[in-house]
Design a protein around this motif. Structure first.
Motif, PDB file in Angstrom:
ATOM      1  N   GLY A 196       0.656  -1.412   0.113  1.00  0.00           N
ATOM      2  CA  GLY A 196      -0.006   0.036  -0.110  1.00  0.00           C
ATOM      3  C   GLY A 196       0.874   1.268   0.024  1.00  0.00           C
ATOM      4  N   VAL A 197       2.101   1.262  -0.001  1.00  0.00           N
ATOM      5  CA  VAL A 197       2.915   2.196  -0.009  1.00  0.00           C
ATOM      6  C   VAL A 197       3.683   2.581  -1.357  1.00  0.00           C
ATOM      7  N   VAL A 198       3.752   3.696  -1.897  1.00  0.00           N
ATOM      8  CA  VAL A 198       4.662   3.901  -3.185  1.00  0.00           C
ATOM      9  C   VAL A 198       5.659   4.620  -2.797  1.00  0.00           C
ATOM     10  N   PHE A 199       6.842   4.241  -3.663  1.00  0.00           N
ATOM     11  CA  PHE A 199       7.942   5.041  -3.389  1.00  0.00           C
ATOM     12  C   PHE A 199       8.823   5.143  -4.562  1.00  0.00           C
ATOM     13  N   SER A 200       9.642   6.017  -4.746  1.00  0.00           N
ATOM     14  CA  SER A 200      10.574   6.498  -6.106  1.00  0.00           C
ATOM     15  C   SER A 200      11.840   6.463  -5.747  1.00  0.00           C
ATOM     16  N   ASP A 201      12.730   6.641  -6.729  1.00  0.00           N
ATOM     17  CA  ASP A 201      14.262   6.676  -6.533  1.00  0.00           C
ATOM     18  C   ASP A 201      14.635   8.120  -6.035  1.00  0.00           C
ATOM     19  N   LYS A 202      13.432   9.074  -5.994  1.00  0.00           N
ATOM     20  CA  LYS A 202      14.185  10.561  -5.932  1.00  0.00           C
ATOM     21  C   LYS A 202      14.885  10.834  -4.830  1.00  0.00           C
ATOM     22  N   PRO A 203      14.760  10.437  -3.764  1.00  0.00           N
ATOM     23  CA  PRO A 203      13.792   9.297  -3.112  1.00  0.00           C
ATOM     24  C   PRO A 203      12.411  10.093  -2.523  1.00  0.00           C
ATOM     25  N   GLU A 204      11.564   9.301  -2.438  1.00  0.00           N
ATOM     26  CA  GLU A 204      10.405   9.907  -1.802  1.00  0.00           C
ATOM     27  C   GLU A 204       9.326   8.516  -1.492  1.00  0.00           C
ATOM     28  N   VAL A 205       8.580   8.762  -0.490  1.00  0.00           N
ATOM     29  CA  VAL A 205       7.612   7.991  -0.065  1.00  0.00           C
ATOM     30  C   VAL A 205       6.241   8.135   0.249  1.00  0.00           C
ATOM     31  N   SER A 217     -11.565   6.383   7.969  1.00  0.00           N
ATOM     32  CA  SER A 217     -11.724   6.176   9.423  1.00  0.00           C
ATOM     33  C   SER A 217     -11.706   4.747   9.758  1.00  0.00           C
ATOM     34  N   ASP A 218     -10.909   3.908   8.968  1.00  0.00           N
ATOM     35  CA  ASP A 218     -10.955   2.475   9.047  1.00  0.00           C
ATOM     36  C   ASP A 218      -9.441   1.931   9.045  1.00  0.00           C
ATOM     37  N   GLY A 219      -8.839   1.731  10.032  1.00  0.00           N
ATOM     38  CA  GLY A 219      -7.447   1.277   9.904  1.00  0.00           C
ATOM     39  C   GLY A 219      -7.272  -0.218   9.574  1.00  0.00           C
ATOM     40  N   THR A 220      -8.408  -1.049   8.949  1.00  0.00           N
ATOM     41  CA  THR A 220      -8.235  -2.271   8.573  1.00  0.00           C
ATOM     42  C   THR A 220      -7.949  -2.203   7.050  1.00  0.00           C
ATOM     43  N   ILE A 221      -8.498  -1.017   6.266  1.00  0.00           N
ATOM     44  CA  ILE A 221      -8.422  -1.235   4.793  1.00  0.00           C
ATOM     45  C   ILE A 221      -7.049  -1.769   4.248  1.00  0.00           C
ATOM     46  N   LEU A 222      -7.132  -2.705   3.443  1.00  0.00           N
ATOM     47  CA  LEU A 222      -6.006  -3.226   2.647  1.00  0.00           C
ATOM     48  C   LEU A 222      -5.854  -2.431   1.180  1.00  0.00           C
ATOM     49  N   VAL A 223      -4.623  -2.087   0.673  1.00  0.00           N
ATOM     50  CA  VAL A 223      -4.802  -1.697  -0.751  1.00  0.00           C
ATOM     51  C   VAL A 223      -3.852  -2.751  -1.300  1.00  0.00           C
ATOM     52  N   TYR A 224      -4.448  -3.583  -2.341  1.00  0.00           N
ATOM     53  CA  TYR A 224      -3.869  -4.751  -2.977  1.00  0.00           C
ATOM     54  C   TYR A 224      -3.145  -4.278  -4.438  1.00  0.00           C
ATOM     55  N   GLU A 225      -3.728  -3.085  -5.124  1.00  0.00           N
ATOM     56  CA  GLU A 225      -3.103  -2.807  -6.248  1.00  0.00           C
ATOM     57  C   GLU A 225      -3.097  -1.388  -6.385  1.00  0.00           C
ATOM     58  N   ILE A 226      -2.004  -1.054  -7.140  1.00  0.00           N
ATOM     59  CA  ILE A 226      -1.846   0.669  -7.293  1.00  0.00           C
ATOM     60  C   ILE A 226      -1.397   0.594  -8.691  1.00  0.00           C
ATOM     61  N   ALA A 237      -8.807  -1.194  -3.107  1.00  0.00           N
ATOM     62  CA  ALA A 237      -8.985  -1.388  -1.808  1.00  0.00           C
ATOM     63  C   ALA A 237      -9.899  -2.448  -1.205  1.00  0.00           C
ATOM     64  N   PHE A 238      -9.653  -3.104  -0.129  1.00  0.00           N
ATOM     65  CA  PHE A 238     -10.115  -4.288   0.285  1.00  0.00           C
ATOM     66  C   PHE A 238     -10.589  -3.872   1.766  1.00  0.00           C
ATOM     67  N   TYR A 239     -11.954  -3.985   2.070  1.00  0.00           N
ATOM     68  CA  TYR A 239     -12.608  -3.839   3.560  1.00  0.00           C
ATOM     69  C   TYR A 239     -12.633  -5.465   4.029  1.00  0.00           C
ATOM     70  N   PRO A 240     -11.804  -5.810   5.017  1.00  0.00           N
ATOM     71  CA  PRO A 240     -11.848  -6.922   5.640  1.00  0.00           C
ATOM     72  C   PRO A 240     -13.258  -7.233   6.429  1.00  0.00           C
ATOM     73  N   HIS A 245     -14.881  -4.179  -1.870  1.00  0.00           N
ATOM     74  CA  HIS A 245     -13.953  -3.572  -2.651  1.00  0.00           C
ATOM     75  C   HIS A 245     -14.612  -2.309  -3.158  1.00  0.00           C
ATOM     76  N   LYS A 246     -13.274  -1.560  -3.228  1.00  0.00           N
ATOM     77  CA  LYS A 246     -13.662  -0.057  -3.678  1.00  0.00           C
ATOM     78  C   LYS A 246     -12.445   0.289  -4.367  1.00  0.00           C
ATOM     79  N   ILE A 247     -12.418   1.391  -5.350  1.00  0.00           N
ATOM     80  CA  ILE A 247     -11.477   1.920  -6.196  1.00  0.00           C
ATOM     81  C   ILE A 247     -11.115   3.421  -5.851  1.00  0.00           C
ATOM     82  N   PHE A 248      -9.941   3.735  -5.409  1.00  0.00           N
ATOM     83  CA  PHE A 248      -9.771   5.148  -5.239  1.00  0.00           C
ATOM     84  C   PHE A 248      -8.711   5.768  -6.180  1.00  0.00           C
TER      85      PHE A 248
END
Length: 385
Positions: A196-205, A217-226, A237-240, A245-248
């Protein structure tokens, strides 16, 4: 700065093998301890105060703790790292490239950004040095010239240089030293993803999962694909707790306000069939008929219009299709690479076509700036699909 060992005529620990600069000695019933005097503690305190001033943090006047905060820690977070946060100059003397850093203190595989002062000649053999006596072998993964921006990876015995100035259009390869690139990215900057985190070689996260969790306001959400489409991160995003499933959609330039994409027509089913999403930059393809079916080869297609998704049809691929994140869509074909076997599935006819078998060649297939690339390590090669 003074050490306790340098201060004469005070009680101190005499085990200089264990404490080369000595340390504080406790008072006992028979021996004096190290005194609380300016010569011992003054330097420490004035350096701490100086750090706060440089960070433009005014001392609060209160004790630091979990309630009031830790001002020194906050000050240290603000400082740049003069090793790799500052662009170095890569100089050349004879056949020795060098930068003005002490390499002996660096960990293995340490990244450094530098600007080349001279051209690299691939017909010559170079070595690399820092400000110390250590010498390393030096190789350039791609050619560079004076003025080019470089990423140097300093290993235990060698240094590799990657040319950041070389455009993808003029090269058949790019460097990918930091992990798994986004499966689809029609920009020029290489973004990587992990949990669920993206980062580059700039570097930046950028913590996209954290941003979505905060907005929902949901700490359980999982991001499966970006994926990155026209400057926007598209996140599945997946809500366990509800199996939803939702797309952001999140701007690359500001991730603080994720927007949930709206299905004008169609949408995810209520069952969790673990759908995967793909894109060609203009449409989004969702396996398992948007989680409405257990058949992963049933693909729903949605056109993208800003924050809206409109159902434009369903295609049944050959039932040999296996959903995988190791896939790209080019020219109306979903290419998959599983266990070294490359094949494509026509998203119009559903046809399955075997392309090639690459035994013992496991790696990542991804799309960047209109091209398909394959990476199995530090370098990704363009594939002509």
């Amino acid at each position: 700065m003074r050490t306790i060992r340098q201060i004469p005529n005070i009680p101190k620990d005499g085990d200089f093998a264990k404490f080369p600069d000595s340390t504080i000695k406790n008072e006992t019933s028979t021996e004096d301890g190290t005194p609380v005097v300016r010569e011992i503690y003054g330097d420490l305190l004035t350096n701490v105060y100086r750090i706060l001033r440089l960070a433009k943090i005014d001392p609060s006047g209160f004790e630091d703790n979990a309630d009031s905060g830790y001002q020194l820690v906050e000050a240290l977070k603000k400082f740049s790292n003069n090793l790799n946060d500052v662009e170095q100059v890569l100089n050349l003397s004879g056949q020795v490239f060098s930068i003005g850093m002490d390499l002996s203190i660096l960990p293995d595989k340490y990244p450094v950004f530098a600007r080349a002062a001279e051209n690299y000649n691939s017909s010559l053999v170079y070595t690399f040095k820092g400000s110390g006596a250590e010498s390393y072998s030096f190789t350039a993964v791609n050619q560079f010239k004076s003025g080019d921006e470089l990423l140097l990876i300093i290993d235990s015995a060698n240094v590799r240089a990657y040319n950041l100035s070389q455009s993808l259009e003029s090269s058949t390869e790019i460097f990918t030293p930091f992990g798994t690139p986004l499966a689809f990215n029609n920009g020029k900057k290489v973004w990587y993803q992990s949990e669920g985190v993206v980062f580059s070689d700039k570097p930046e996260v950028l913590d996209l999962q954290g941003s979505i969790r905060s907005s929902q306001s949901d700490g359980t959400i999982l991001v499966y694909e970006i994926m990155l489409i026209n400057g926007y991160f598209i996140c599945l995003a997946f809500y366990p707790n509800t199996l939803a499933h939702k797309i952001f959609r999140i701007p690359e330039s500001n991730i603080t306000a994720p927007q949930q994409m709206v299905f004008v027509t169609g949408g995810f089913g209520s069952s969790d069939n673990s759908p995967y999403i793909y894109t060609d930059g203009t449409s989004i393809y969702i396996t398992n008929a948007s989680s409405n079916s257990g058949d992963e080869y049933s693909i729903d297609i949605y056109s993208i219009n800003a924050n809206n998704l409109s159902f434009s049809g369903n295609v049944l691929l050959s039932n040999t299709f296996k959903k995988t994140t190791n896939a790209v869509i080019l020219n109306s074909k979903i290419y998959t690479l599983i266990n070294g076997i490359l094949r494509f599935f026509n998203v119009v006819t559903g046809e399955d076509v075997f392309v090639a078998n690459f035994p013992a060649n496991l790696g990542v297939l991804f799309a960047l700036d209109g091209s398909a690339l394959f990476s199995s390590g530090d370098v990704a090669k363009k594939w002509d699909l």
